[in-house]
Design a protein around this motif. Structure first.
Motif, short mmCIF file in Angstrom:
data_model
loop_
_atom_site.label_atom_id
_atom_site.label_comp_id
_atom_site.label_asym_id
_atom_site.label_seq_id
_atom_site.Cartn_x
_atom_site.Cartn_y
_atom_site.Cartn_z
N ILE A 46 0.82 -1.21 0.00
CA ILE A 46 0.00 0.00 0.00
C ILE A 46 0.85 1.26 0.00
O ILE A 46 0.58 2.19 -0.76
N ASP A 47 1.90 1.30 0.81
CA ASP A 47 2.73 2.52 0.86
C ASP A 47 3.43 2.78 -0.46
O ASP A 47 3.59 3.92 -0.88
N GLN A 50 0.85 4.29 -2.93
CA GLN A 50 0.64 5.72 -2.64
C GLN A 50 1.78 6.56 -3.17
O GLN A 50 1.58 7.56 -3.86
N PRO A 57 -0.68 11.84 0.83
CA PRO A 57 -1.18 10.80 1.74
C PRO A 57 -2.63 10.95 2.18
O PRO A 57 -3.39 9.99 2.17
N ARG A 58 -3.05 12.14 2.57
CA ARG A 58 -4.43 12.32 3.03
C ARG A 58 -5.43 12.03 1.91
O ARG A 58 -6.44 11.36 2.11
N PHE A 60 -4.84 10.19 -0.72
CA PHE A 60 -4.72 8.76 -1.04
C PHE A 60 -5.62 7.94 -0.12
O PHE A 60 -6.32 7.04 -0.58
N LEU A 61 -5.60 8.24 1.18
CA LEU A 61 -6.43 7.48 2.12
C LEU A 61 -7.92 7.64 1.82
O LEU A 61 -8.68 6.68 1.89
N THR A 62 -8.33 8.86 1.47
CA THR A 62 -9.72 9.09 1.09
C THR A 62 -10.08 8.27 -0.15
O THR A 62 -11.12 7.61 -0.19
N LEU A 64 -8.52 5.60 -1.29
CA LEU A 64 -8.45 4.18 -0.95
C LEU A 64 -9.72 3.71 -0.25
O LEU A 64 -10.28 2.65 -0.60
N LEU A 65 -10.21 4.48 0.70
CA LEU A 65 -11.45 4.09 1.40
C LEU A 65 -12.63 4.00 0.45
O LEU A 65 -13.43 3.06 0.53
N ARG A 75 -7.72 -5.30 0.20
CA ARG A 75 -6.51 -5.44 1.00
C ARG A 75 -6.22 -6.92 1.16
O ARG A 75 -7.11 -7.72 1.39
N ASP A 79 -0.14 -6.29 4.15
CA ASP A 79 -0.34 -4.89 3.79
C ASP A 79 -0.26 -4.66 2.29
O ASP A 79 0.27 -3.66 1.83
#
Length: 86
Positions: A46-47, A50, A57-58, A60-62, A64-65, A75, A79
């Protein structure tokens, strides 16, 4: 200067229509396309996805969710992140 298509689409805030195997259409943002491009050859950490997708990062997380909720990605143990086939 070579520019990746996903970088250009993200800069323009463009959404692209994708087609699933069953013909149903899906809209994908440039960030989603960048993630899917990183997963085109199989599961990846995952890292690394990204970082190589070039998404902050912020954001990316949005992204990804949203993709996990829509079952566009999954997933895996270790990881890892993988694109779904559906």
């Amino acid at each position: 200067i070579a520019v990746e298509p996903s970088t250009l689409l993200r800069a323009l805030s463009v959404e692209v229509a994708l087609r699933r195997a069953d013909g149903a259409g899906l809209l994908a943002s440039a960030d989603e396309l960048a993630v899917l491009a990183q997963l085109a050859n199989g599961p990846r950490p995952i890292d690394l996805v990204q970082r190589e997708a070039g998404i902050e990062p912020r954001r990316f997380l949005t992204t990804l969710l949203q993709m996990l909720e829509q079952r566009r990605v999954q997933r895996l143990p270790g990881d890892l992140l993988a694109a779904t086939s559906a």
